[in-house]
Design a protein around this motif. Structure first.
Motif, PDB file in Angstrom:
ATOM      1  N   PRO A 172       0.808  -1.230   0.000  1.00  0.00           N
ATOM      2  CA  PRO A 172       0.000   0.000   0.000  1.00  0.00           C
ATOM      3  C   PRO A 172       0.841   1.280   0.000  1.00  0.00           C
ATOM      4  O   PRO A 172       0.321   2.343  -0.342  1.00  0.00           O
ATOM      5  CB  PRO A 172      -0.820  -0.133   1.282  1.00  0.00           C
ATOM      6  CG  PRO A 172      -0.073  -1.089   2.145  1.00  0.00           C
ATOM      7  CD  PRO A 172       0.612  -2.039   1.220  1.00  0.00           C
ATOM      8  N   GLY A 173       2.082   1.227   0.362  1.00  0.00           N
ATOM      9  CA  GLY A 173       2.897   2.444   0.410  1.00  0.00           C
ATOM     10  C   GLY A 173       3.701   2.682  -0.849  1.00  0.00           C
ATOM     11  O   GLY A 173       4.472   3.653  -0.915  1.00  0.00           O
ATOM     12  N   ASP A 174       3.598   1.833  -1.871  1.00  0.00           N
ATOM     13  CA  ASP A 174       4.409   1.947  -3.074  1.00  0.00           C
ATOM     14  C   ASP A 174       3.789   2.992  -4.010  1.00  0.00           C
ATOM     15  O   ASP A 174       2.690   2.794  -4.537  1.00  0.00           O
ATOM     16  CB  ASP A 174       4.481   0.592  -3.779  1.00  0.00           C
ATOM     17  CG  ASP A 174       5.518   0.604  -4.900  1.00  0.00           C
ATOM     18  OD1 ASP A 174       5.773   1.679  -5.480  1.00  0.00           O
ATOM     19  OD2 ASP A 174       6.077  -0.471  -5.197  1.00  0.00           O
ATOM     20  N   PRO A 175       4.464   4.136  -4.253  1.00  0.00           N
ATOM     21  CA  PRO A 175       3.891   5.185  -5.125  1.00  0.00           C
ATOM     22  C   PRO A 175       3.657   4.695  -6.549  1.00  0.00           C
ATOM     23  O   PRO A 175       2.675   5.096  -7.184  1.00  0.00           O
ATOM     24  CB  PRO A 175       4.943   6.308  -5.074  1.00  0.00           C
ATOM     25  CG  PRO A 175       5.735   6.033  -3.828  1.00  0.00           C
ATOM     26  CD  PRO A 175       5.761   4.551  -3.665  1.00  0.00           C
ATOM     27  N   ALA A 176       4.544   3.874  -7.076  1.00  0.00           N
ATOM     28  CA  ALA A 176       4.379   3.402  -8.450  1.00  0.00           C
ATOM     29  C   ALA A 176       3.136   2.525  -8.584  1.00  0.00           C
ATOM     30  O   ALA A 176       2.359   2.652  -9.540  1.00  0.00           O
ATOM     31  CB  ALA A 176       5.630   2.617  -8.884  1.00  0.00           C
ATOM     32  N   ASP A 207      -8.759  -0.721   1.532  1.00  0.00           N
ATOM     33  CA  ASP A 207      -8.179  -1.861   2.238  1.00  0.00           C
ATOM     34  C   ASP A 207      -9.206  -2.436   3.191  1.00  0.00           C
ATOM     35  O   ASP A 207     -10.367  -2.014   3.228  1.00  0.00           O
ATOM     36  CB  ASP A 207      -6.884  -1.449   2.958  1.00  0.00           C
ATOM     37  CG  ASP A 207      -7.146  -0.364   4.015  1.00  0.00           C
ATOM     38  OD1 ASP A 207      -8.329  -0.169   4.402  1.00  0.00           O
ATOM     39  OD2 ASP A 207      -6.176   0.274   4.446  1.00  0.00           O
ATOM     40  N   THR A 208      -8.809  -3.406   4.010  1.00  0.00           N
ATOM     41  CA  THR A 208      -9.755  -4.100   4.887  1.00  0.00           C
ATOM     42  C   THR A 208     -10.255  -3.230   6.033  1.00  0.00           C
ATOM     43  O   THR A 208     -11.204  -3.606   6.719  1.00  0.00           O
ATOM     44  CB  THR A 208      -9.105  -5.373   5.463  1.00  0.00           C
ATOM     45  OG1 THR A 208      -7.873  -5.005   6.118  1.00  0.00           O
ATOM     46  CG2 THR A 208      -8.833  -6.383   4.355  1.00  0.00           C
ATOM     47  N   ILE A 213     -11.832  -8.214  -2.763  1.00  0.00           N
ATOM     48  CA  ILE A 213     -10.684  -8.699  -3.543  1.00  0.00           C
ATOM     49  C   ILE A 213      -9.923  -9.697  -2.674  1.00  0.00           C
ATOM     50  O   ILE A 213      -9.596  -9.416  -1.515  1.00  0.00           O
ATOM     51  CB  ILE A 213      -9.773  -7.536  -3.949  1.00  0.00           C
ATOM     52  CG1 ILE A 213     -10.521  -6.557  -4.848  1.00  0.00           C
ATOM     53  CG2 ILE A 213      -8.519  -8.051  -4.642  1.00  0.00           C
ATOM     54  CD1 ILE A 213      -9.684  -5.365  -5.271  1.00  0.00           C
ATOM     55  N   ARG A 214      -9.671 -10.879  -3.243  1.00  0.00           N
ATOM     56  CA  ARG A 214      -8.942 -11.913  -2.501  1.00  0.00           C
ATOM     57  C   ARG A 214      -7.591 -12.139  -3.170  1.00  0.00           C
ATOM     58  O   ARG A 214      -7.409 -11.953  -4.379  1.00  0.00           O
ATOM     59  CB  ARG A 214      -9.757 -13.216  -2.470  1.00  0.00           C
ATOM     60  CG  ARG A 214     -11.132 -13.029  -1.848  1.00  0.00           C
ATOM     61  CD  ARG A 214     -11.904 -14.348  -1.781  1.00  0.00           C
ATOM     62  NE  ARG A 214     -13.270 -14.142  -1.327  1.00  0.00           N
ATOM     63  CZ  ARG A 214     -13.632 -14.033  -0.068  1.00  0.00           C
ATOM     64  NH1 ARG A 214     -12.705 -14.137   0.893  1.00  0.00           N
ATOM     65  NH2 ARG A 214     -14.899 -13.824   0.258  1.00  0.00           N
ATOM     66  N   ASP A 215      -6.649 -12.559  -2.371  1.00  0.00           N
ATOM     67  CA  ASP A 215      -5.296 -12.834  -2.861  1.00  0.00           C
ATOM     68  C   ASP A 215      -5.360 -14.060  -3.772  1.00  0.00           C
ATOM     69  O   ASP A 215      -5.826 -15.132  -3.360  1.00  0.00           O
ATOM     70  CB  ASP A 215      -4.362 -13.109  -1.682  1.00  0.00           C
ATOM     71  CG  ASP A 215      -2.899 -13.097  -2.124  1.00  0.00           C
ATOM     72  OD1 ASP A 215      -2.634 -13.401  -3.310  1.00  0.00           O
ATOM     73  OD2 ASP A 215      -2.033 -12.767  -1.289  1.00  0.00           O
ATOM     74  N   PRO A 216      -4.934 -13.947  -5.050  1.00  0.00           N
ATOM     75  CA  PRO A 216      -4.995 -15.103  -5.959  1.00  0.00           C
ATOM     76  C   PRO A 216      -4.228 -16.306  -5.435  1.00  0.00           C
ATOM     77  O   PRO A 216      -4.561 -17.449  -5.752  1.00  0.00           O
ATOM     78  CB  PRO A 216      -4.401 -14.565  -7.264  1.00  0.00           C
ATOM     79  CG  PRO A 216      -4.548 -13.070  -7.173  1.00  0.00           C
ATOM     80  CD  PRO A 216      -4.421 -12.741  -5.721  1.00  0.00           C
ATOM     81  N   ILE A 270      -8.558  -9.172   1.052  1.00  0.00           N
ATOM     82  CA  ILE A 270      -7.466  -8.253   1.353  1.00  0.00           C
ATOM     83  C   ILE A 270      -7.845  -6.811   1.013  1.00  0.00           C
ATOM     84  O   ILE A 270      -7.054  -5.892   1.243  1.00  0.00           O
ATOM     85  CB  ILE A 270      -6.204  -8.664   0.586  1.00  0.00           C
ATOM     86  CG1 ILE A 270      -6.453  -8.586  -0.937  1.00  0.00           C
ATOM     87  CG2 ILE A 270      -5.728 -10.032   1.000  1.00  0.00           C
ATOM     88  CD1 ILE A 270      -5.218  -8.847  -1.774  1.00  0.00           C
ATOM     89  N   GLY A 271      -9.035  -6.609   0.444  1.00  0.00           N
ATOM     90  CA  GLY A 271      -9.482  -5.265   0.110  1.00  0.00           C
ATOM     91  C   GLY A 271     -10.859  -5.308  -0.528  1.00  0.00           C
ATOM     92  O   GLY A 271     -11.454  -6.381  -0.704  1.00  0.00           O
ATOM     93  N   VAL A 272     -11.372  -4.136  -0.874  1.00  0.00           N
ATOM     94  CA  VAL A 272     -12.696  -4.014  -1.491  1.00  0.00           C
ATOM     95  C   VAL A 272     -12.588  -2.994  -2.616  1.00  0.00           C
ATOM     96  O   VAL A 272     -11.990  -1.923  -2.452  1.00  0.00           O
ATOM     97  CB  VAL A 272     -13.765  -3.545  -0.472  1.00  0.00           C
ATOM     98  CG1 VAL A 272     -15.076  -3.249  -1.183  1.00  0.00           C
ATOM     99  CG2 VAL A 272     -13.971  -4.602   0.605  1.00  0.00           C
TER     100      VAL A 272
END
Length: 610
Positions: free
Chosen positions: A83-87, A112-113, A169-172, A180-182
């Motif tokens: 989550p902290g990666d600007p790219a 995120d969750t 969204i689930r981790d593949p 892990i998120g929505v």
């Protein structure tokens, strides 16, 4: 003097009696006319409410698969992992912007969750969602807990209302683990509200708490049709569904002036409410009462004139004492009888002409009713057809995007396969549209050889969406190639669609087996097609009235009772018959119903004309 006084009293009594009869006829006409106009108005309003509901459901269905497709993008999964990666955040923002632009959405964003927004389509605009927390919104918690979230409300950031859809969204690499998120989208409904404003009706859309959030009267937005309970008001404040709106009730005299007609729609407990003014029906009924009173007075006046004429004629006859007077009277009578016969002949000719006109009008009315029945069936199948077209459209969007990427990568072989899939999907959509266009066509009433096998296949294609929605299995026994009936293909298809739709509705009420069986058999002169369902069967008291116009066993808002009546009229027109019966598993216990269509075989007609 006494005789004149007695006559005066008699005439006064007759006059009072005539006035009383006219008043009674006016009152009776008013009551019956008001009842009739209220029934007609209720039927018209119910049809319009169904149209508004189907239009809304079709628009909402367009957005149903968008968040699920967006959730498959790897760029969103990578941002949730880092989550902290600007790219990664920039890539996710760009992807969500593309989704929002291509699908004509108000916004698309990733959380995120904990409900914190990591990326959004409006990341570079004032009022960006990035950094905002929406964990208090029901669509977030519903997506995490139930796999999908649906919500309509005012945006807490933008202040603009919209329809929210969200999925987890689930981790593949761990598909069975917790989300892990929505990902969520916000769809505008402004075009639908504009259509309501231009409809000419007073129509509003309310939620399960009777709060008006869309409608043709902008001043009623976020007002309630009934007082809110403390619990409902607290829930709306907690979710900030309508922002800071006071949610006041409409003025009491506003609703008293209208009659409210409701029709449920959507999956969130919404209702279409159409308001009609009963004063218009009362005015029309009053005009009918005045007409009835005038007609009654005219009838009494004609009766009095005839009575006076008869009295005067009788006095003149008695005054004729001589043979010459009797002779003149005889000539007068002969002349009168001749005139009456001439007038009677003229009246008879006009009646014959009127009878021909009435037959023509009856034929035109029957054709119009059959066409209206087809259009009503298309309205009921609209949601299913929309669903059938929505899936190929969604796949076409994805395949088109893939094609662009494959061209960039110079992967020609995979591009060719991708284009073949696009061509197959377009052909599938063309078949669906062709079926609908053929069904809606207003064909001429000409009998011709009709393949029962092909007609059943076309009918099954038209009810496919309705069948899937009710999870019903349709089993068709092999149809002989020589099963050819003398009828009209389109109108025979209308009868089969109506019987299949009724059978699917009956199976939907069954708790265990949901199956419709279609069979065809032939005799030397006829073709018999049966439609047997596994529903609860037909109640004994309903069987004698099953084919009466406007008689229906369905719940309010799901049928006008014209389908079977129109179907019987079509079959009768072809010289056939339509019958219904219960299927008994054992004496006294129903296990479904069967409808049998019997048509004349085309070969029989050919033999009789040679």
């Amino acid at each position: 003097m006494k005789l004149r006084s007695a006559l005066r009293v008699r005439y006064v009594a007759i006059g009072v009696g005539v006035l009383a009869c006219c008043a009674l006829m006016a009152w009776f006409a008013y009551v019956e006319a008001l009842r009739h106009y209220e029934r007609v108005r209720a039927g018209e309003v119910a049809q319009r409410a169904s149209f508004y509901a189907l239009s809304l459901e079709a628009q909402l269905a367009r957005y149903e698969s968008l968040p699920r497709i967006a959730a498959l993008a790897p760029v969103l999964t990578r941002l949730l992992r880092n989550p902290g990666d600007p790219a990664e955040q920039a890539a996710a923002n760009s992807y969500l912007k593309a989704v929002q632009t291509n699908a004509q959405l108000a916004a698309a964003y990733l959380m995120d969750t904990r409900g914190n927004t990591l990326a959004a389509s409006n990341w570079n605009e004032p009022g960006s969602f990035v950094g905002r927390n929406y964990a208090y919104r029901p669509y977030f918690s519903d997506a995490v807990a139930h796999g999908v979230g649906r919500f309509y409300g005012v945006g807490n950031t933008t202040g603009e209302a919209g329809y929210f859809l969200s999925v987890p969204i689930r981790d593949p690499e761990h598909p069975n683990a917790a989300p892990i998120g929505v990902v969520a989208i916000k769809a505008p409904l402004g075009s639908y509200e504009d259509a309501l404003a231009n409809s000419g009706d007073i129509v509003v859309l309310t939620d399960r708490d009777n709060v008006v959030f869309l409608g043709s009267v902008p001043q009623w937005r976020y007002r309630v049709l009934a007082p809110l309970s403390a619990e409902a008001r607290a829930h709306l404040r907690a979710t900030r569904q309508y922002g800071d709106a006071p949610l006041d009730a409409l003025p009491g005299d506003t609703l008293r002036r209208y009659r409210v007609h409701y029709r449920p729609t959507g999956s969130l407990g919404w209702r279409i409410a159409i308001l009609t003014a009963p004063a218009e029906d009362r005015q029309t009924a009053a005009l009918a009462a005045i007409g009835a009173a005038a007609a009654s007075a005219l009838a009494f006046a004609l009766a009095a004139a005839l009575w006076l004429r008869h009295t005067r004629e009788r006095e003149r006859v008695r005054a004729r004492l001589a043979l010459q007077a009797a002779h003149r009277d005889l000539e007068t009578r002969i002349a009168e009888r001749t005139a009456e016969l001439t007038q009677a002949n003229s009246d008879l000719a006009r009646k014959v002409e009127a009878l021909d006109d009435a037959r023509r009008i009856l034929r035109d009315t029957r054709d119009a009713a059959i066409q209206a029945g087809k259009l009503a069936a298309l309205g009921q199948m609209a949601a299913g057809i929309t669903h059938e077209l929505n899936q190929p459209l969604t796949a076409l969007m994805t395949l088109s995007n893939n094609a662009v990427r494959l061209i960039e990568l110079q992967r020609i072989r995979e591009l060719a396969r991708n284009l073949e899939l696009i061509n197959d999907l377009a052909a599938r959509m063309g078949k669906i549209v062709a079926h609908v266009k053929a069904f809606a066509r207003n064909d001429a009433v000409e009998r011709e050889p009709v393949s029962i096998d092909e007609t059943i296949k076309q009918s099954l294609a038209l009810v496919q969406g309705h069948r899937k929605a009710n999870d019903v299995t349709i089993r068709v026994a092999p149809i002989p190639d020589e099963a050819i009936a003398l009828a009209s293909a389109i109108r025979t298809e209308q009868v089969f669609v109506n019987l299949l739709t009724n059978a699917i509705d009956a199976c939907a009420m069954s708790e265990d087996r949901k199956e419709v069986v279609v069979e065809a058999a032939m005799t030397a002169r006829t073709v018999r097609v049966s439609f047997r369902d596994s529903g609860p069967g037909i109640a004994p008291e309903a069987l004698p009235r099953l084919f009466e116009p406007f008689y229906t066993t369905k719940s309010a808002g799901k049928g006008l009772g014209l389908g079977l009546a129109i179907s019987q009229a079509i079959v009768d027109e072809f010289g056939g018959s339509l019958s219904a019966a219960n299927v008994e598993a054992e004496p006294g216990r129903r296990s479904g119903a069967v409808f049998v269509v019997e048509l004349q075989r085309a070969t029989v007609q050919s033999e009789s004309t040679t």
